[in-house]
Every structure is written in C-alpha cells, then in structure tokens.
Design a protein around this motif. Structure first.
Motif, short mmCIF file in Angstrom:
data_model
loop_
_atom_site.label_atom_id
_atom_site.label_comp_id
_atom_site.label_asym_id
_atom_site.label_seq_id
_atom_site.Cartn_x
_atom_site.Cartn_y
_atom_site.Cartn_z
N GLY A 22 12.53 -0.50 9.63
CA GLY A 22 12.54 -0.35 8.17
C GLY A 22 11.17 0.07 7.66
O GLY A 22 11.07 0.93 6.78
N LEU A 23 10.11 -0.51 8.20
CA LEU A 23 8.76 -0.15 7.81
C LEU A 23 8.45 1.30 8.18
O LEU A 23 7.89 2.06 7.38
N LYS A 25 10.56 3.69 8.49
CA LYS A 25 11.34 4.54 7.60
C LYS A 25 10.62 4.73 6.27
O LYS A 25 10.53 5.84 5.74
N VAL A 26 10.09 3.64 5.72
CA VAL A 26 9.37 3.72 4.45
C VAL A 26 8.11 4.57 4.60
O VAL A 26 7.81 5.41 3.74
N GLU A 29 9.11 8.20 4.71
CA GLU A 29 9.49 8.69 3.38
C GLU A 29 8.26 8.95 2.51
O GLU A 29 8.21 9.96 1.80
N ILE A 30 7.27 8.08 2.59
CA ILE A 30 6.04 8.27 1.82
C ILE A 30 5.31 9.53 2.30
O ILE A 30 4.82 10.32 1.49
#
Length: 52
Positions: A22-23, A25-26, A29-30
């Motif tokens: 999840g981290l 992925k974030v 995205e950033i």
C-alpha cells in the motif's frame, strides 16, 4: 510432540506485506503526479545537459 501452526505470525506477515505494498502504491502515485505536473509546467523541467 506436534507444534501448533503459528497462524498469528502468518497473519502479521500478511498485514505487514499489505501495508508495504500500500505504501509503495502511494509513493508511485505521488511520483506519477509529480512527473505529470513537471511536464505540464515548463519552468519545472529538469535540464539534463552535460556539464564540462
């Protein structure tokens, strides 16, 4: 003697890997948004000219 499987430890590993993915992925995205923003604003473009 037979040992009981450590289902709690396995569950913790699954939760840890889920949090890591999840981290990541974030962060991805950033990074994508930052690159997209830099492309749309010419004053933020990186100049990759050789120095010498």
């Amino acid at each position: 003697m037979t040992e009981k499987p450590r289902t709690g430890l396995d569950r913790e590993k699954i939760l840890l890997w889920t949090a890591i993915f999840g981290l990541l992925k974030v962060v991805a995205e950033i990074a994508i948004k930052a690159v997209s923003y830099a492309r749309s604003n010419p004053q933020f473009r990186l100049q990759l000219s050789p120095q010498g």
